[in-house]
Design an enzyme around this catalytic site. Structure first.
Site, PDB file in Angstrom:
ATOM      1  N   THR A 123       0.823  -1.215   0.000  1.00 26.19           N
ATOM      2  CA  THR A 123       0.000   0.000   0.000  1.00 26.19           C
ATOM      3  C   THR A 123       0.857   1.266   0.000  1.00 26.19           C
ATOM      4  OG1 THR A 123      -1.508   1.269   1.407  1.00 26.19           O
ATOM      5  CG2 THR A 123      -0.128  -0.295   2.531  1.00 26.19           C
ATOM      6  N   ASP A 124       0.292   2.343  -0.527  1.00 24.57           N
ATOM      7  CA  ASP A 124       0.979   3.642  -0.463  1.00 24.57           C
ATOM      8  C   ASP A 124       1.009   4.179   0.974  1.00 24.57           C
ATOM      9  OD1 ASP A 124      -1.740   4.262  -0.204  1.00 24.57           O
ATOM     10  OD2 ASP A 124      -1.741   5.855  -1.704  1.00 24.57           O
ATOM     11  N   GLU A 125       0.195   3.568   1.873  1.00 22.08           N
ATOM     12  CA  GLU A 125       0.100   4.087   3.243  1.00 22.08           C
ATOM     13  C   GLU A 125       1.397   3.910   4.025  1.00 22.08           C
ATOM     14  OE1 GLU A 125      -3.638   3.282   5.233  1.00 22.08           O
ATOM     15  OE2 GLU A 125      -4.657   3.061   3.315  1.00 22.08           O
ATOM     16  N   TYR A 150      -1.997  -0.615  10.876  1.00 28.79           N
ATOM     17  CA  TYR A 150      -2.121  -1.269   9.563  1.00 28.79           C
ATOM     18  C   TYR A 150      -0.906  -0.960   8.693  1.00 28.79           C
ATOM     19  CZ  TYR A 150      -3.362  -1.708   4.618  1.00 28.79           C
ATOM     20  OH  TYR A 150      -3.329  -1.995   3.276  1.00 28.79           O
ATOM     21  N   LYS A 154       2.163  -3.363   7.266  1.00 31.96           N
ATOM     22  CA  LYS A 154       2.452  -3.530   5.830  1.00 31.96           C
ATOM     23  C   LYS A 154       3.894  -3.101   5.540  1.00 31.96           C
ATOM     24  CE  LYS A 154       0.041  -4.677   2.908  1.00 31.96           C
ATOM     25  NZ  LYS A 154      -0.308  -6.027   2.367  1.00 31.96           N
TER      26      LYS A 154
HETATM   27  P1  NAD Z   1      -9.590  -7.615   1.995  1.00 32.11           P
HETATM   28  O1  NAD Z   1      -9.610  -7.310   3.448  1.00 32.11           O
HETATM   29  O2  NAD Z   1     -10.804  -7.376   1.179  1.00 32.11           O
HETATM   30  O3  NAD Z   1      -9.198  -9.146   1.779  1.00 32.11           O
HETATM   31  C1  NAD Z   1      -8.172  -9.774   2.494  1.00 32.11           C
HETATM   32  C2  NAD Z   1      -8.280 -11.278   2.251  1.00 32.11           C
HETATM   33  O4  NAD Z   1      -7.200 -11.911   2.964  1.00 32.11           O
HETATM   34  C3  NAD Z   1      -9.578 -11.887   2.778  1.00 32.11           C
HETATM   35  O5  NAD Z   1     -10.103 -12.791   1.833  1.00 32.11           O
HETATM   36  C4  NAD Z   1      -9.156 -12.611   4.041  1.00 32.11           C
HETATM   37  O6  NAD Z   1      -9.963 -13.738   4.345  1.00 32.11           O
HETATM   38  C5  NAD Z   1      -7.731 -13.009   3.703  1.00 32.11           C
HETATM   39  N1  NAD Z   1      -6.898 -13.203   4.902  1.00 32.11           N
HETATM   40  C6  NAD Z   1      -6.770 -12.342   5.945  1.00 32.11           C
HETATM   41  N2  NAD Z   1      -5.942 -12.884   6.866  1.00 32.11           N
HETATM   42  C7  NAD Z   1      -5.532 -14.074   6.366  1.00 32.11           C
HETATM   43  C8  NAD Z   1      -4.671 -15.092   6.854  1.00 32.11           C
HETATM   44  N3  NAD Z   1      -4.049 -14.987   8.037  1.00 32.11           N
HETATM   45  N4  NAD Z   1      -4.465 -16.181   6.086  1.00 32.11           N
HETATM   46  C9  NAD Z   1      -5.088 -16.316   4.883  1.00 32.11           C
HETATM   47  N5  NAD Z   1      -5.924 -15.390   4.386  1.00 32.11           N
HETATM   48  C10 NAD Z   1      -6.138 -14.287   5.121  1.00 32.11           C
HETATM   49  O7  NAD Z   1      -8.344  -6.819   1.414  1.00 32.11           O
HETATM   50  P2  NAD Z   1      -8.133  -6.140  -0.006  1.00 32.11           P
HETATM   51  O8  NAD Z   1      -8.717  -4.796   0.023  1.00 32.11           O
HETATM   52  O9  NAD Z   1      -8.534  -7.096  -1.058  1.00 32.11           O
HETATM   53  O10 NAD Z   1      -6.551  -5.976   0.000  1.00 32.11           O
HETATM   54  C11 NAD Z   1      -5.703  -6.960  -0.571  1.00 32.11           C
HETATM   55  C12 NAD Z   1      -4.264  -6.522  -0.427  1.00 32.11           C
HETATM   56  O11 NAD Z   1      -4.089  -5.252  -1.049  1.00 32.11           O
HETATM   57  C13 NAD Z   1      -3.838  -6.344   1.027  1.00 32.11           C
HETATM   58  O12 NAD Z   1      -2.519  -6.817   1.148  1.00 32.11           O
HETATM   59  C14 NAD Z   1      -3.881  -4.836   1.236  1.00 32.11           C
HETATM   60  O13 NAD Z   1      -2.946  -4.428   2.210  1.00 32.11           O
HETATM   61  C15 NAD Z   1      -3.507  -4.344  -0.145  1.00 32.11           C
HETATM   62  N6  NAD Z   1      -4.029  -2.997  -0.475  1.00 32.11           N
HETATM   63  C16 NAD Z   1      -5.378  -2.768  -0.481  1.00 32.11           C
HETATM   64  C17 NAD Z   1      -5.852  -1.521  -0.842  1.00 32.11           C
HETATM   65  C18 NAD Z   1      -7.327  -1.217  -0.907  1.00 32.11           C
HETATM   66  O14 NAD Z   1      -7.695  -0.092  -1.242  1.00 32.11           O
HETATM   67  N7  NAD Z   1      -8.212  -2.164  -0.650  1.00 32.11           N
HETATM   68  C19 NAD Z   1      -4.958  -0.494  -1.163  1.00 32.11           C
HETATM   69  C20 NAD Z   1      -3.596  -0.770  -1.111  1.00 32.11           C
HETATM   70  C21 NAD Z   1      -3.144  -2.028  -0.799  1.00 32.11           C
HETATM   71  P1  TYD Z   2     -10.857   3.800   3.954  1.00 31.99           P
HETATM   72  O1  TYD Z   2     -11.773   3.330   2.878  1.00 31.99           O
HETATM   73  O2  TYD Z   2     -10.983   3.197   5.303  1.00 31.99           O
HETATM   74  O3  TYD Z   2      -9.379   3.643   3.382  1.00 31.99           O
HETATM   75  P2  TYD Z   2      -7.969   4.157   4.014  1.00 31.99           P
HETATM   76  O4  TYD Z   2      -8.165   4.540   5.413  1.00 31.99           O
HETATM   77  O5  TYD Z   2      -7.112   2.945   3.887  1.00 31.99           O
HETATM   78  O6  TYD Z   2      -7.539   5.286   3.137  1.00 31.99           O
HETATM   79  O7  TYD Z   2     -11.022   5.372   4.115  1.00 31.99           O
HETATM   80  C1  TYD Z   2     -10.873   6.259   3.017  1.00 31.99           C
HETATM   81  C2  TYD Z   2     -11.033   7.659   3.555  1.00 31.99           C
HETATM   82  O8  TYD Z   2     -12.385   7.834   3.996  1.00 31.99           O
HETATM   83  C3  TYD Z   2     -10.152   7.953   4.753  1.00 31.99           C
HETATM   84  O9  TYD Z   2      -9.749   9.322   4.720  1.00 31.99           O
HETATM   85  C4  TYD Z   2     -11.076   7.751   5.935  1.00 31.99           C
HETATM   86  C5  TYD Z   2     -12.425   8.190   5.389  1.00 31.99           C
HETATM   87  N1  TYD Z   2     -13.602   7.518   5.980  1.00 31.99           N
HETATM   88  C6  TYD Z   2     -14.663   8.288   6.465  1.00 31.99           C
HETATM   89  O10 TYD Z   2     -14.652   9.530   6.407  1.00 31.99           O
HETATM   90  N2  TYD Z   2     -15.731   7.628   6.996  1.00 31.99           N
HETATM   91  C7  TYD Z   2     -15.790   6.280   7.085  1.00 31.99           C
HETATM   92  O11 TYD Z   2     -16.802   5.744   7.609  1.00 31.99           O
HETATM   93  C8  TYD Z   2     -14.691   5.499   6.579  1.00 31.99           C
HETATM   94  C9  TYD Z   2     -14.704   3.997   6.659  1.00 31.99           C
HETATM   95  C10 TYD Z   2     -13.614   6.173   6.034  1.00 31.99           C
END
Ligand code: NAD
Ligand code: TYD
Length: 336
Positions: A123-125, A150, A154
């Site tokens: 993630t960019d975070e 989080y 990461k």
């Molecule tokens: P998500 O939470 O939707 O899915 C995570 C999946 O991992 C789930 O299916 C869960 O059951 C599985 N999981 C969790 N713990 C586990 C374990 N111990 N063993 C096996 N499986 C396990 O997440 P996502 O949004 O699909 O994100 C996927 C990846 O992308 C993550 O690594 C996250 O850090 C990264 N990422 C996500 C975003 C975003 O915007 N969603 C942005 C940047 C990076």
């Molecule tokens: P989120 O989807 O949780 O992603 P991330 O925290 O990883 O960026 O949140 C996106 C943005 O929206 C973040 O600035 C937090 C804000 N947010 C709210 O304002 N209300 C909410 O209920 C949630 C879940 C997020």
């Protein structure tokens, strides 16, 4: 080619499996997922009977399962993670376990089984927070400065992945991407939470002043970036992946959603801010563009509208996940 995809039942992992099986139907995919609250096999219904797809219900923190999942695997694509910042603030331990220890076990098993590539999704975070007042963006040379449990977990996993390359020669690549949106995203994240709340005629909680900025990336653009890095990326390298938005605040995003859904701004409810809330993320994706020819192709406004349509058309999917444990989480996070 045989791929082990971890976390393939989650939001991005399931979109990736559907994308990959359509594009490379001859490849085999093993999906290793422990099915936490965020994992949902419904996402993969259309390919579950495909003979080139198999599912292993297991935890990446269980070394035996990880070892068994690696048999004959060429590439590992590692999505599995605890992924929600608010949950990491409430309870950091599962984040350290899965994101750091789980990644470590996968790296060990990948080395032992001589996998040809280990691709880590991050993630960019990990880079921390940018100021609202300047135009700076994260790039591959930005120092790590994670600020939530989080992002710290990461960041730890990213360092381990690079260390396994430098120390043991494991062929790795990493992508650090911005906030994804699209179908099958669990409605704890901002965009699906907003859409589904509005569909239920409920207000949308906006943290603090709502002037927080995220760089929104459509999930299929992300899948395409991972595809390019797997096939053409340089071993040992990191690529940043971002979206098509120029700085857009959460308030602007919610106003767009309300407009698409024909609702007024009375649905916006400012609530208590998130602890340590990162003010702004923005990604400079010129490295992946210049080296691999990737750019985001899905325009934010158009695909936000399509995402709203998806949630409207898939009410059963999100209603099924907004029950039981979700209700408890929601109550604890937002009050009644
Ligand atoms: P998500 O939470 O939707 O899915 C995570 C999946 O991992 C789930 O299916 C869960 O059951 C599985 N999981 C969790 N713990 C586990 C374990 N111990 N063993 C096996 N499986 C396990 O997440 P996502 O949004 O699909 O994100 C996927 C990846 O992308 C993550 O690594 C996250 O850090 C990264 N990422 C996500 C975003 C975003 O915007 N969603 C942005 C940047 C990076
Ligand atoms: P989120 O989807 O949780 O992603 P991330 O925290 O990883 O960026 O949140 C996106 C943005 O929206 C973040 O600035 C937090 C804000 N947010 C709210 O304002 N209300 C909410 O209920 C949630 C879940 C997020």
């Amino acid at each position: 080619m045989k791929l082990l995809v971890t976390g393939g039942a989650g939001f991005i992992g399931s979109n990736f499996i559907l994308y990959w099986m359509k594009k490379y139907p001859q490849d085999q995919i093993v999906n290793l997922d422990s099915l936490t609250y965020a994992g949902n096999l419904e996402n993969l219904k259309e390919i579950e009977k495909n003979p080139n797809y198999s599912f292993i219900h297991g935890d990446i923190c269980d070394l035996d399962v990880v070892e068994r999942s690696m048999v004959g695997v060429d590439w590992v694509v590692h999505f599995a993670a605890e992924s929600h910042v608010d949950r990491s603030i409430k309870e950091p331990s599962p984040f350290v376990m899965t994101n750091v220890i789980g990644t470590h076990f996968l790296l060990d098993a990948s080395l032992k089984n001589r996998v040809k590539k280990f691709h880590h999704i991050s993630t960019d975070e990990v880079y921390g927070s940018l100021n609202l007042s300047d135009q700076s963006k994260f790039n591959e040379r930005t120092n790590y400065n994670p600020r939530s449990p989080y992002s710290a977990s990461k960041a730890g996993s990213d360092h381990l992945v690079r260390a396994y390359n430098k120390t043991y020669g494991l062929p790795i690549t990493i992508t650090n991407c911005s906030n994804n949106f699209g179908p099958y995203q669990f409605p704890e994240k901002f965009i699906p939470l907003a859409i589904t709340n509005i569909l239920e005629n409920k207000k949308v909680p906006v943290y603090g002043d709502g002037l927080y900025v995220r760089d929104w990336l459509y999930v299929l653009d992300h899948c395409h970036a991972i595809d390019l890095v797997l096939n053409k990326g340089k071993v040992g390298e990191t690529y940043l992946v971002g979206g098509m938005t120029n700085d857009i605040s959460n308030l602007e995003v919610i106003k767009k959603i309300l407009k698409i859904m024909g609702k007024d701004e009375g649905f916006i409810e400012h609530v208590k801010d998130r602890l340590g809330h990162d003010r702004r993320y923005a990604v400079d994706w010129s490295k992946i563009k210049n080296e691999l020819g990737w750019r985001p192709l899905h325009n934010f406004d158009e695909w936000l509208e399509k995402t709203v349509e998806w949630y409207k058309a898939n009410e059963k999917w999100w209603k099924d996940v907004k029950t039981g444990a979700y209700q408890e989480y929601y109550k604890e996070q937002y009050g009644s």
